[in-house]
Design an enzyme around this catalytic site. Structure first.
Site, PDB file in Angstrom:
ATOM      1  CE  LYS A 190      -5.083   7.249  19.946  1.00  0.00           C
ATOM      2  NZ  LYS A 190      -4.495   8.472  19.384  1.00  0.00           N
ATOM      3  CD  GLU A 265      -6.243  -5.866   9.506  1.00  0.00           C
ATOM      4  OE1 GLU A 265      -5.235  -6.175   8.842  1.00  0.00           O
ATOM      5  OE2 GLU A 265      -7.301  -6.510   9.455  1.00  0.00           O
ATOM      6  CB  CYS A 299       0.663  -1.921   6.772  1.00  0.00           C
ATOM      7  SG  CYS A 299      -0.824  -1.776   5.776  1.00  0.00           S
ATOM      8  CD  GLU A 400       5.991  -1.878   9.428  1.00  0.00           C
ATOM      9  OE1 GLU A 400       5.825  -1.729  10.658  1.00  0.00           O
ATOM     10  OE2 GLU A 400       5.052  -1.991   8.626  1.00  0.00           O
TER      11      GLU A 400
HETATM   12  P1  NAP Z   1       1.392   2.897  16.425  1.00  0.00           P
HETATM   13  O1  NAP Z   1       2.487   3.672  17.015  1.00  0.00           O
HETATM   14  O2  NAP Z   1       1.191   1.501  16.866  1.00  0.00           O
HETATM   15  O3  NAP Z   1       0.092   3.763  16.677  1.00  0.00           O
HETATM   16  C1  NAP Z   1      -1.147   3.409  16.135  1.00  0.00           C
HETATM   17  C2  NAP Z   1      -2.264   3.989  16.970  1.00  0.00           C
HETATM   18  O4  NAP Z   1      -2.205   3.410  18.269  1.00  0.00           O
HETATM   19  C3  NAP Z   1      -2.189   5.487  17.178  1.00  0.00           C
HETATM   20  O5  NAP Z   1      -3.492   6.016  17.207  1.00  0.00           O
HETATM   21  C4  NAP Z   1      -1.526   5.594  18.541  1.00  0.00           C
HETATM   22  O6  NAP Z   1      -1.825   6.807  19.209  1.00  0.00           O
HETATM   23  C5  NAP Z   1      -2.155   4.421  19.247  1.00  0.00           C
HETATM   24  N1  NAP Z   1      -1.380   3.901  20.372  1.00  0.00           N
HETATM   25  C6  NAP Z   1      -0.053   4.041  20.625  1.00  0.00           C
HETATM   26  N2  NAP Z   1       0.274   3.366  21.754  1.00  0.00           N
HETATM   27  C7  NAP Z   1      -0.857   2.789  22.208  1.00  0.00           C
HETATM   28  C8  NAP Z   1      -1.168   1.951  23.323  1.00  0.00           C
HETATM   29  N3  NAP Z   1      -0.235   1.569  24.195  1.00  0.00           N
HETATM   30  N4  NAP Z   1      -2.445   1.535  23.488  1.00  0.00           N
HETATM   31  C9  NAP Z   1      -3.398   1.883  22.604  1.00  0.00           C
HETATM   32  N5  NAP Z   1      -3.163   2.686  21.528  1.00  0.00           N
HETATM   33  C10 NAP Z   1      -1.915   3.118  21.332  1.00  0.00           C
HETATM   34  O7  NAP Z   1       1.514   2.840  14.826  1.00  0.00           O
HETATM   35  P2  NAP Z   1       1.809   4.042  13.829  1.00  0.00           P
HETATM   36  O8  NAP Z   1       3.253   4.394  13.926  1.00  0.00           O
HETATM   37  O9  NAP Z   1       0.775   5.096  14.009  1.00  0.00           O
HETATM   38  O10 NAP Z   1       1.496   3.356  12.421  1.00  0.00           O
HETATM   39  C11 NAP Z   1       2.415   2.656  11.677  1.00  0.00           C
HETATM   40  C12 NAP Z   1       2.194   1.157  11.839  1.00  0.00           C
HETATM   41  O11 NAP Z   1       0.877   0.797  11.425  1.00  0.00           O
HETATM   42  C13 NAP Z   1       3.119   0.339  10.957  1.00  0.00           C
HETATM   43  O12 NAP Z   1       3.654  -0.724  11.699  1.00  0.00           O
HETATM   44  C14 NAP Z   1       2.194  -0.176   9.859  1.00  0.00           C
HETATM   45  O13 NAP Z   1       2.647  -1.355   9.246  1.00  0.00           O
HETATM   46  C15 NAP Z   1       0.926  -0.360  10.601  1.00  0.00           C
HETATM   47  N6  NAP Z   1      -0.228  -0.399   9.680  1.00  0.00           N
HETATM   48  C16 NAP Z   1      -0.848  -1.609   9.459  1.00  0.00           C
HETATM   49  C17 NAP Z   1      -1.916  -1.687   8.557  1.00  0.00           C
HETATM   50  C18 NAP Z   1      -2.589  -3.002   8.273  1.00  0.00           C
HETATM   51  O14 NAP Z   1      -3.692  -3.005   7.718  1.00  0.00           O
HETATM   52  N7  NAP Z   1      -1.995  -4.132   8.633  1.00  0.00           N
HETATM   53  C19 NAP Z   1      -2.369  -0.529   7.918  1.00  0.00           C
HETATM   54  C20 NAP Z   1      -1.723   0.674   8.177  1.00  0.00           C
HETATM   55  C21 NAP Z   1      -0.654   0.727   9.065  1.00  0.00           C
HETATM   56  P3  NAP Z   1      -0.808   8.067  19.108  1.00  0.00           P
HETATM   57  O15 NAP Z   1      -0.767   8.439  17.681  1.00  0.00           O
HETATM   58  O16 NAP Z   1      -1.438   9.066  19.971  1.00  0.00           O
HETATM   59  O17 NAP Z   1       0.514   7.565  19.609  1.00  0.00           O
END
Ligand code: NAP
Length: 506
Positions: A190, A265, A299, A400
């Site tokens: 997804k 991650e 990230c 962050e």
């Molecule tokens: P996010 O809001 O947590 O969303 C990530 C994914 O999870 C999206 O596909 C989102 O879908 C889905 N999602 C949202 N709520 C969910 C739930 N309750 N249950 C299951 N899935 C759910 O993160 P983001 O804003 O897209 O990404 C930014 C974050 O990713 C930052 O914190 C960054 O540090 C982190 N990141 C970490 C790494 C690493 O390797 N450590 C790499 C890249 C990014 P929708 O888009 O439909 O809401």
């Protein structure tokens, strides 16, 4: 519901389309509800395409397809070398269509050409890496006392539910799909709702390369409903999630109900430490890249800059000067350094953090505002921002921001540098700029982070483990270790004596 396994359909050859579909059981499908949502170009604010708004019933059919392909299909039974050939074919199709993939990635994410080229290339190299790695991935033969023989074998975990964020759309899809299918798993991926396009195209390419129907499925729609449902789904054996720490906690709790294997991650607030003997110009350039690459939407962005007090003035003069020279603008231009922010909500969030920093007593020395970019007036742009007079307990030093904002602090000595670096709930990455090898070793040992960069702005290459300590998550991607996380270890213990043992002596 039961679906028969089938050969994959052919997919549209044009990557640029006004409408994309999910891929379930080798077929392009809309949502059963027929609902769609629009995805936008963050650089222009223009609509790019319509994408299915999947519901729980679509998750059910995707998981069922993955389940059937795993339980009854041939993919996991292929010799590793045969799976490797398919992974290499995926990489080769991506190489042929490199420029198209780069363009679509830019259109859907607003990132720069330089960033998109690097990330598409890394996605390709991930498939090549795992094609090689799976061939050598094997169990062990263990020394046993007496007439016993023990070996272990690696078996694919099963169906992996994979959920990825919007900041590196195709790269995150590759980080997830490549090790999983190399190991013989089936996946339901997804992508983030803001950037689903290249993950859909990558799934199509997987089929074109010969991945059987049902092995790689992609579903689109809101994470809060379908992502969450995927995590809870009884047909899913493992969840691999990349995204915010808050979402990761929710996922871990939900996955516990069925004791799924989980890798997370998550977010970061990575320190960048500049010691007095560092090559100052090199450290300035590397630190600039460390925070402003991918418009700070990384990230592993090194968003806390710690400079030894003896070199602070020299370093900052050069750092601020170069920050002001960073070019925002046409994402397709090789000269552009800073791309767009993903959407209005993220732009507002970034600015709110800057305002909070000011209220808490910090100083914005450059940037600190959204900007209008010629020719891209309806896009979302934020000036590269440097904040000083910061203490590590301030909101901007602890949370962050996920944008082009760096906070700067000083340190007196090595001990204080390590203490400040570790004073955060996160532990994803850290950079050290120094020449003294003894100091580098001590500081690397002392920092609680999964990735340490020494005199290098780069943090991720296929083959190098990528993942966090503390609330940056657990599990490693990009490396052989990921194969372990998509496999179970089975231990087979045989008695080799002439007659079976009779331990109860009855
Ligand atoms: P996010 O809001 O947590 O969303 C990530 C994914 O999870 C999206 O596909 C989102 O879908 C889905 N999602 C949202 N709520 C969910 C739930 N309750 N249950 C299951 N899935 C759910 O993160 P983001 O804003 O897209 O990404 C930014 C974050 O990713 C930052 O914190 C960054 O540090 C982190 N990141 C970490 C790494 C690493 O390797 N450590 C790499 C890249 C990014 P929708 O888009 O439909 O809401």
């Amino acid at each position: 519901m039961s679906q028969t396994l089938k050969e994959a359909a052919t997919f549209p050859t044009d990557m640029k389309r006004s409408e994309y579909k999910m891929v379930i059981n080798g077929e392009t499908v809309g949502a059963l509800s027929n609902e769609t949502f629009t995805v936008y170009n963050p650089a222009t604010g223009e609509a790019v395409a319509e994408v299915p708004k999947g519901g729980k019933e679509d998750v059910d059919r995707a998981v069922e397809a993955a389940r059937q392909s795993f339980d009854h299909g041939k993919w996991k039974r292929y010799p590793a070398g045969k799976r490797a050939r398919v992974l290499n074919k995926i990489a080769s199709i991506m190489r042929k269509r490199f420029n198209e993939l780069v363009e679509i990635e830019i259109i859907n994410s607003g990132k720069t050409l330089m960033a998109a080229q690097g990330q598409v290339m890394q996605a390709i190299e991930d498939f090549e890496f795992y094609a090689g790695a799976i061939v050598g991935h094997r169990g062990t033969v263990n020394n046993m006392p007496g007439p016993f023989f023990n070996y272990t074998q690696k078996e694919p975990i099963g169906v992996a539910g994979q959920i990825i964020p919007w900041n590196y759309p195709i790269m995150m899809a590759a980080w997830k799909i490549a090790p999983a299918i190399a190991a013989g798993c089936s996946v339901v991926l997804k992508p983030a709702s803001l950037t689903p396009i290249t993950a859909i195209i990558l799934t199509e390419i997987c089929h074109e390369a010969g991945v059987p129907a049902g092995v790689v499925n992609v579903i689109t729609g809101p994470g809060a409903s379908i992502g969450s449902y995927l995590v809870e789904h009884k047909g899913v054996d493992k969840v691999a999630f990349t995204g915010e720490t808050a979402t990761g906690k929710d996922i871990m709790a939900k996955a516990s109900e069925t004791l799924k294997r989980v890798t997370l991650e998550l977010g970061g607030k990575s320190p960048n430490l500049v010691f007095p003997d560092a090559d100052i110009d090199g450290a300035v350039d590397g630190s600039l890249f460390g925070i402003f690459y991918n418009t700070g939407q990384s990230c592993e962005a090194r968003s806390r800059l710690f400079i030894h007090e003896s070199i602070y003035d020299e370093f900052m003069e050069k750092f601020i000067d170069k920050t002001k020279k960073l070019k925002l603008g046409d994402p397709m231009s090789q000269d552009t350094h800073i791309g767009a922010i993903i959407n209005q909500g993220q732009l507002d969030k970034i600015h709110q953090y800057v305002e909070t920093a000011k209220k808490e007593g910090a100083t914005v020395v450059t940037g600190g505002e959204s900007v209008k970019v010629d020719g891209y007036e309806n896009g979302y742009w934020y000036a590269p921002t440097v904040i000083t007079n910061v203490t590590n307990d301030m909101t901007v030093a602890q949370e962050e921001i996920f944008g082009p904002v760096v906070v700067v602090m000083t340190f007196k000595d090595e001990k204080e540098a390590v203490k400040l670096a570790n004073d955060t709930k996160y532990g994803l990455a850290a950079a050290i700029w120094a020449k003294d090898q003894g100091l580098i070793k001590r500081v690397s040992d002392g920092i609680q982070a999964g990735i340490i960069m020494v005199n290098s702005p780069f943090s991720a290459f296929p083959g190098t483990p990528f993942g966090g300590y503390k609330q940056s998550g657990f599990g490693r991607e990009l490396s052989i270790e990921s194969l372990d996380l998509y496999t179970e270890t089975k231990s087979v213990l045989s008695y080799t004596g002439a007659k079976p043992l009779n331990p109860f002596n009855l």
